[in-house]
Design an enzyme around this catalytic site. Sequence first.
Site, PDB file in Angstrom:
ATOM      1  N   HIS A  84      14.812  -7.099  18.092  1.00 37.61           N
ATOM      2  CA  HIS A  84      16.147  -6.524  18.246  1.00 37.61           C
ATOM      3  C   HIS A  84      16.923  -6.739  16.959  1.00 37.61           C
ATOM      4  O   HIS A  84      16.747  -7.770  16.304  1.00 37.61           O
ATOM      5  CB  HIS A  84      16.892  -7.193  19.414  1.00 37.61           C
ATOM      6  N   ASP A 120      14.173  -4.016  27.387  1.00 37.39           N
ATOM      7  CA  ASP A 120      13.249  -2.958  27.798  1.00 37.39           C
ATOM      8  C   ASP A 120      11.863  -3.463  28.157  1.00 37.39           C
ATOM      9  O   ASP A 120      11.047  -2.711  28.662  1.00 37.39           O
ATOM     10  CB  ASP A 120      13.125  -1.922  26.673  1.00 37.39           C
TER      11      ASP A 120
HETATM   12  N1  CMC Z   1       6.506  -5.394  16.705  1.00 34.46           N
HETATM   13  C1  CMC Z   1       6.004  -5.839  15.526  1.00 34.46           C
HETATM   14  N2  CMC Z   1       6.739  -6.118  14.451  1.00 34.46           N
HETATM   15  C2  CMC Z   1       8.063  -5.943  14.538  1.00 34.46           C
HETATM   16  C3  CMC Z   1       8.669  -5.479  15.730  1.00 34.46           C
HETATM   17  C4  CMC Z   1       7.831  -5.222  16.832  1.00 34.46           C
HETATM   18  N3  CMC Z   1       8.354  -4.778  17.981  1.00 34.46           N
HETATM   19  N4  CMC Z   1      10.013  -5.392  15.562  1.00 34.46           N
HETATM   20  C5  CMC Z   1      10.239  -5.771  14.290  1.00 34.46           C
HETATM   21  N5  CMC Z   1       9.072  -6.115  13.677  1.00 34.46           N
HETATM   22  C6  CMC Z   1       8.928  -6.615  12.304  1.00 34.46           C
HETATM   23  C7  CMC Z   1       9.088  -5.500  11.294  1.00 34.46           C
HETATM   24  O1  CMC Z   1       7.838  -4.922  10.960  1.00 34.46           O
HETATM   25  C8  CMC Z   1       9.714  -6.233  10.140  1.00 34.46           C
HETATM   26  O2  CMC Z   1       8.711  -6.907   9.447  1.00 34.46           O
HETATM   27  P1  CMC Z   1       8.835  -7.106   7.842  1.00 34.46           P
HETATM   28  O3  CMC Z   1      10.077  -7.902   7.611  1.00 34.46           O
HETATM   29  O4  CMC Z   1       7.582  -7.843   7.475  1.00 34.46           O
HETATM   30  O5  CMC Z   1       8.911  -5.728   7.258  1.00 34.46           O
HETATM   31  C9  CMC Z   1      10.600  -7.287  10.797  1.00 34.46           C
HETATM   32  O6  CMC Z   1      10.004  -7.526  12.080  1.00 34.46           O
HETATM   33  C10 CMC Z   1      12.049  -6.843  10.979  1.00 34.46           C
HETATM   34  O7  CMC Z   1      12.032  -5.585  11.660  1.00 34.46           O
HETATM   35  P2  CMC Z   1      13.027  -4.386  11.321  1.00 34.46           P
HETATM   36  O8  CMC Z   1      12.429  -3.107  11.783  1.00 34.46           O
HETATM   37  O9  CMC Z   1      13.454  -4.462   9.892  1.00 34.46           O
HETATM   38  O10 CMC Z   1      14.260  -4.789  12.229  1.00 34.46           O
HETATM   39  P3  CMC Z   1      15.385  -3.822  12.759  1.00 34.46           P
HETATM   40  O11 CMC Z   1      16.539  -4.676  13.077  1.00 34.46           O
HETATM   41  O12 CMC Z   1      15.602  -2.701  11.802  1.00 34.46           O
HETATM   42  O13 CMC Z   1      14.740  -3.187  14.075  1.00 34.46           O
HETATM   43  C11 CMC Z   1      14.150  -2.764  16.326  1.00 34.46           C
HETATM   44  C12 CMC Z   1      15.035  -3.589  15.362  1.00 34.46           C
HETATM   45  C13 CMC Z   1      14.607  -2.997  17.754  1.00 34.46           C
HETATM   46  C14 CMC Z   1      14.294  -1.263  16.007  1.00 34.46           C
HETATM   47  C15 CMC Z   1      12.675  -3.226  16.148  1.00 34.46           C
HETATM   48  O14 CMC Z   1      12.540  -4.598  16.479  1.00 34.46           O
HETATM   49  C16 CMC Z   1      11.717  -2.389  16.983  1.00 34.46           C
HETATM   50  O15 CMC Z   1      11.304  -1.303  16.542  1.00 34.46           O
HETATM   51  N6  CMC Z   1      11.347  -2.876  18.228  1.00 34.46           N
HETATM   52  C17 CMC Z   1      10.517  -2.097  19.113  1.00 34.46           C
HETATM   53  C18 CMC Z   1      11.369  -1.054  19.811  1.00 34.46           C
HETATM   54  C19 CMC Z   1      12.252  -1.658  20.898  1.00 34.46           C
HETATM   55  O16 CMC Z   1      11.809  -2.436  21.710  1.00 34.46           O
HETATM   56  N7  CMC Z   1      13.524  -1.211  20.907  1.00 34.46           N
HETATM   57  C20 CMC Z   1      14.476  -1.599  21.948  1.00 34.46           C
HETATM   58  C21 CMC Z   1      15.639  -2.352  21.416  1.00 34.46           C
HETATM   59  S1  CMC Z   1      16.587  -3.092  22.772  1.00 34.46           S
HETATM   60  C22 CMC Z   1      17.245  -1.756  23.636  1.00 34.46           C
HETATM   61  C23 CMC Z   1      18.243  -0.987  22.878  1.00 34.46           C
HETATM   62  O17 CMC Z   1      19.224  -1.569  22.388  1.00 34.46           O
HETATM   63  O18 CMC Z   1      18.095   0.242  22.817  1.00 34.46           O
END
Ligand code: CMC
Length: 427
Positions: free
Chosen positions: A305, A362
């Site tokens: 998140h 989720d």
């Molecule tokens: N599985 C594997 N690696 C992950 C995941 C994951 N679910 N989420 C983040 N990472 C890694 C990502 O690859 C990155 O690694 P690095 O620093 O080595 O490049 C690091 O963790 C930080 O991730 P980010 O994408 O830069 O973080 P963000 O804040 O931009 O993204 C997120 C947050 C929710 C989009 C992401 O964690 C994600 O895609 N999660 C899966 C989708 C999900 O479950 N979304 C629901 C969010 S809660 C409900 C809502 O509010 O809608």
Amino acid sequence: MGDQVKLNAGGTEFDYPVLKGSVGPDVIDIRKLYAQTGKFTYDPGFTSTASCESALTYIDGDEGVLLHRGYPIGQLAENSSFMETSYLLLNGELPSADELATFENTITRHTMLHEQLANFYRGFRRDAHPMAIMCGVVGALSAFYHDSTDISDPEHRKISSHRLIAKMPTIAAAAYKYSVGQPFVYPDNKLSYTGNFLRMTFGVPAEEYEVVPAVEKAMDRIFILHADHEQNASTSTVRLAGSSGANPFACIAAGIACLWGPAHGGANEAALNMLKEIGTPDKIPHYIERAKDKNDPFRLMGFGHRVYKNYDPRATVMQKTVREVFDALKVTDPLFETALRLEEIALNDPYFVEKKLFPNVDFYSGIILSAIGFPTTMFTALFALARTVGWVAQWNEMISDPGQKIGRPRQLYTGPTQRDFVPIGQR
Ligand code: CMC
């Protein structure tokens, strides 16, 4: 004078005031930055930028805290109802018994849709995704309810907010009914907001529909858990759309479009699909390795998140609710065991520990919703239904703010500089 932050730009020092909220990080007020320095700030994804002032919802992502108007989400999920939480979000305080009864009565009396909207549904393919229908139908409401679209009038804003909250279950249920070829079920004013939604979704005109109290309670709790989440992507979309003066129905349609994406509301559908793909616990290590592989686009859906760097407090309630629904319906789902095992393995894996990736709301919601009988395509539509109250509360807060301006981010331009047009025959 309060705290200031000094910035040295091109040899000249500028002071910027530090604003304090009631809790949470201070913010540096850079509104004069461009005028004074000729420079913008650069923050794609708004990871360090507060886009507005708000008194609705507070998240402490490091501690796993979520408060609505100061009340912890766990207490609301345990003791409140979705209608009461909606009143709280919209009005700032918990209602008295009379205030709640009046609010529930008002919402109940707005649940019907203009009958002509039934024709609108018929324009969609039967296999349309419910979110495609929701975007279209909610946007179309502005063509039906002209009498509540003067956004400068607080009474209009109130009526359109009530209409949106009240009609969302009817719209979502009708999207489902349309996809399965069953007749639309009209609302029944005797039922609760959530009971009504369940009946409109699963009832048929040929039979009496009995709302199962435990399912009604679980569903209501799921709505509470999704009601608001401060300045997330879809809420920011609603605010941005609304900042131009667009009508509330159009703004909420924009929020629905944003919510649909798999990184946001679409993650509940994606999480259940992922659990189905994993199938049995013995396959988990393979998927964990894939999630960690930078060359593989696979991510653990329902994990991670932007704000929570600790357990999402909504996920805690969701996990508990899974068991309650299973007990009430006397069902089990092997995917729940897979999910629990996946969570355990991920939470002990250095990759997830170091990156502070925890289950989010989720991760477990799909398991509950499918036990209740919803197809996966409906999951995000249910999120949209519940989030509507947060969207309208945030939209109202923005429009009522005397300092409100059109949202207009700036950019770091990296394209070609000015050049002369070349006629087509000379290229
Ligand atoms: N599985 C594997 N690696 C992950 C995941 C994951 N679910 N989420 C983040 N990472 C890694 C990502 O690859 C990155 O690694 P690095 O620093 O080595 O490049 C690091 O963790 C930080 O991730 P980010 O994408 O830069 O973080 P963000 O804040 O931009 O993204 C997120 C947050 C929710 C989009 C992401 O964690 C994600 O895609 N999660 C899966 C989708 C999900 O479950 N979304 C629901 C969010 S809660 C409900 C809502 O509010 O809608």
